[in-house]
Design a protein around this motif. Structure first.
Motif, short mmCIF file in Angstrom:
data_model
loop_
_atom_site.label_atom_id
_atom_site.label_comp_id
_atom_site.label_asym_id
_atom_site.label_seq_id
_atom_site.Cartn_x
_atom_site.Cartn_y
_atom_site.Cartn_z
N UNK A 34 -5.92 -13.24 -1.67
CA UNK A 34 -4.90 -12.70 -1.88
C UNK A 34 -5.26 -12.18 -3.48
N UNK A 35 -5.86 -10.80 -3.40
CA UNK A 35 -6.13 -10.22 -4.54
C UNK A 35 -7.34 -9.23 -4.32
N UNK A 36 -7.89 -8.72 -5.36
CA UNK A 36 -7.36 -8.70 -6.77
C UNK A 36 -6.05 -7.75 -6.93
N UNK A 37 -5.80 -6.73 -5.81
CA UNK A 37 -4.85 -5.75 -5.94
C UNK A 37 -3.47 -6.32 -5.99
N UNK A 38 -2.48 -6.14 -6.69
CA UNK A 38 -1.11 -6.44 -6.83
C UNK A 38 -0.61 -6.35 -5.41
N UNK A 39 -0.56 -5.34 -4.58
CA UNK A 39 -0.09 -5.07 -3.39
C UNK A 39 -0.26 -6.59 -2.42
N UNK A 40 -1.43 -6.84 -2.51
CA UNK A 40 -2.08 -8.05 -1.85
C UNK A 40 -1.69 -9.22 -2.23
N UNK A 41 -1.36 -9.39 -3.63
CA UNK A 41 -0.73 -10.61 -4.25
C UNK A 41 0.61 -10.85 -3.83
N UNK A 42 1.39 -9.37 -3.90
CA UNK A 42 2.84 -9.83 -3.51
C UNK A 42 2.97 -10.11 -2.27
N UNK A 43 2.07 -9.38 -1.17
CA UNK A 43 1.99 -9.83 -0.03
C UNK A 43 2.00 -11.36 0.52
N UNK A 44 1.01 -11.73 -0.15
CA UNK A 44 0.94 -13.28 0.07
C UNK A 44 1.76 -14.07 -0.72
N UNK A 45 2.42 -13.65 -1.65
CA UNK A 45 3.41 -14.53 -2.35
C UNK A 45 4.83 -14.57 -1.72
N UNK A 46 5.14 -13.37 -0.97
CA UNK A 46 6.43 -13.11 -0.46
C UNK A 46 6.63 -13.03 0.82
N UNK A 47 5.47 -12.61 1.72
CA UNK A 47 5.57 -12.45 3.14
C UNK A 47 4.75 -13.44 3.85
N UNK A 48 3.45 -13.61 3.65
CA UNK A 48 2.50 -14.24 4.39
C UNK A 48 2.75 -15.64 4.72
N UNK A 49 2.92 -16.03 5.83
CA UNK A 49 3.12 -17.25 6.11
C UNK A 49 4.67 -17.87 6.28
N UNK A 50 5.51 -16.72 6.05
CA UNK A 50 7.03 -16.84 5.87
C UNK A 50 7.33 -17.15 7.57
N UNK A 51 7.93 -18.14 7.90
CA UNK A 51 8.40 -18.25 9.46
C UNK A 51 9.40 -16.85 9.61
N UNK A 52 8.87 -16.18 10.62
CA UNK A 52 9.76 -15.09 11.24
C UNK A 52 10.32 -15.12 12.38
N UNK A 53 11.59 -14.99 12.45
CA UNK A 53 12.20 -15.35 13.80
C UNK A 53 12.91 -14.04 14.38
N UNK A 54 12.78 -12.92 13.69
CA UNK A 54 13.35 -11.81 14.40
C UNK A 54 12.53 -10.99 15.54
N UNK A 55 12.99 -10.50 16.52
CA UNK A 55 12.25 -10.18 17.66
C UNK A 55 11.49 -8.87 17.19
#
Length: 200
Positions: A8-29
């Motif tokens: 996750x890094x060094x670019x901010x877009x990658x850090x933000x993706x890791x911190x807010x999206x990656x690994x969050x359970x997704x239940x929407x088809x």
């Protein structure tokens, strides 16, 4: 001291993706389908390449609405091949249209969300890995899901792509145990009975 997963890094877009999206359970088809398609476009490339183009992809692919994309034909393929904002790969573009039709069949039969979450009994798998070097790139389960997706008509969904997809959508919590996102993502898992009124 706890540190983010090493990728996750060094670019901010990658850090933000890791911190807010990656690994969050997704239940929407639909959202699950979008992520699987984007992971397919990633094949042979880095994820950050796709991440930087994701908004362009969403515009070009009608918000990743499978019912819309399923109706597309050669004129749409030609249009997309001329769009410099996305990955212009004919095979992946044509596969996306076919994958939309495959999604429709699964969605009508049982729901694409349930189809995928059934593999883990509706509960995210949790790993206890503290070193990214020990993290696998595929598993027997990702191989089985890949096989079943291909049988259903999907393309660009090999075992490695599916494993990355499982990580991203929280089917498996692969944040390192030393990562501050490991426990929060685990806490976001929902009771299957709350997501699907009948058991998965």
């Amino acid at each position: 001291m706890n540190e983010r997963c090493g990728w996750a890094g060094p670019e901010q877009i990658y850090i933000d993706y890791h911190d807010t999206e990656w690994g969050v359970p997704e239940y929407d088809s639909r959202a699950l389908w979008e992520k699987l398609i984007l992971d397919g476009f990633q094949a042979g490339l880095s994820w950050i390449t796709i991440l930087k183009k994701r908004d362009n992809f969403r515009t070009a692919f009608a918000g990743f609405e499978p019912d819309t994309i399923a109706e597309w034909g050669e004129a749409d393929v030609a249009r997309l091949l001329g769009d410099a904002g996305i990955i212009r790969h004919r095979g992946k573009i044509e596969a996306t249209i076919g994958n939309a039709r495959a999604w429709q069949e699964i969605e009508a039969r049982q729901g694409f969300d349930r189809f995928l979450w059934n593999y883990v009994d509706g509960v995210p798998l949790r790993t206890t890995i503290s070193n990214r070097a020990d993290m696998p790139t595929q598993s027997p389960l990702s191989a089985q899901i890949s096989k079943d997706l291909k049988k259903a008509g999907f393309r660009f969904c090999g075992p490695t792509i599916v494993y990355a997809f499982m990580e991203a959508t929280g089917l498996i919590n692969n944040h390192l145990t030393t990562c501050p996102r490991h426990a929060p993502c685990a806490a976001l898992a929902r009771d299957p009975a709350d997501v699907w009124p009948t058991s998965v």
